[in-house]
Design a protein around this motif. Structure first.
Motif, mmCIF file in Angstrom:
data_model
loop_
_atom_site.group_PDB
_atom_site.id
_atom_site.type_symbol
_atom_site.label_atom_id
_atom_site.label_comp_id
_atom_site.label_asym_id
_atom_site.label_seq_id
_atom_site.Cartn_x
_atom_site.Cartn_y
_atom_site.Cartn_z
ATOM 1 N N TYR A 22 -7.861 0.182 1.767
ATOM 2 C CA TYR A 22 -8.347 0.028 0.392
ATOM 3 C C TYR A 22 -7.745 -1.229 -0.232
ATOM 4 O O TYR A 22 -8.456 -2.011 -0.859
ATOM 5 N N ILE B 225 -1.468 3.879 -1.977
ATOM 6 C CA ILE B 225 -2.890 3.702 -1.680
ATOM 7 C C ILE B 225 -3.000 3.345 -0.204
ATOM 8 O O ILE B 225 -2.003 2.983 0.429
ATOM 9 N N SER B 226 -4.184 3.437 0.352
ATOM 10 C CA SER B 226 -4.332 3.106 1.771
ATOM 11 C C SER B 226 -4.348 1.592 1.961
ATOM 12 O O SER B 226 -4.776 0.847 1.079
ATOM 13 N N ILE C 86 -5.165 2.353 -10.451
ATOM 14 C CA ILE C 86 -4.707 1.545 -9.312
ATOM 15 C C ILE C 86 -4.043 0.262 -9.804
ATOM 16 O O ILE C 86 -3.006 -0.149 -9.284
ATOM 17 N N ALA D 206 0.833 -1.201 0.000
ATOM 18 C CA ALA D 206 0.000 0.000 0.000
ATOM 19 C C ALA D 206 0.870 1.255 0.000
ATOM 20 O O ALA D 206 0.621 2.190 -0.772
#
Length: 76
Positions: free
Chosen positions: A35, A31-32, A50, A26
């Motif tokens: 997520y 990205i988190s 993504i 991540a």
């Protein structure tokens, strides 16, 4: 198996093959972690943006995320 499940299975497999934790992937893919976790569970659909980030981070072609998993053959 629908495409979201295929993506989730391949994402987990590729991450494990690189020996990365969810936190590591991540962070590197920007990205988190929550997520990423939901992507791996098949809860969310991933955008092309993504998929591109994940593929670059994992050093794979984006198409690898959508390949059907190999089913083991039964021995006779």
């Amino acid at each position: 198996m629908d495409l979201r499940e295929v993506f989730a299975t391949n994402l987990r497999r590729l991450r494990h093959a690189k020996g990365m934790s969810q936190d590591d992937l991540a962070y590197s893919a920007e990205i988190s972690r929550s997520y990423l976790s939901k992507l791996e569970k098949g809860v969310f659909y991933a955008s092309l943006k993504i998929i591109g980030r994940l593929a670059e981070t994992l050093e794979v072609e984006p198409a690898e995320f959508l390949q059907m998993p190999q089913t083991p053959t039964k021995k006779r």
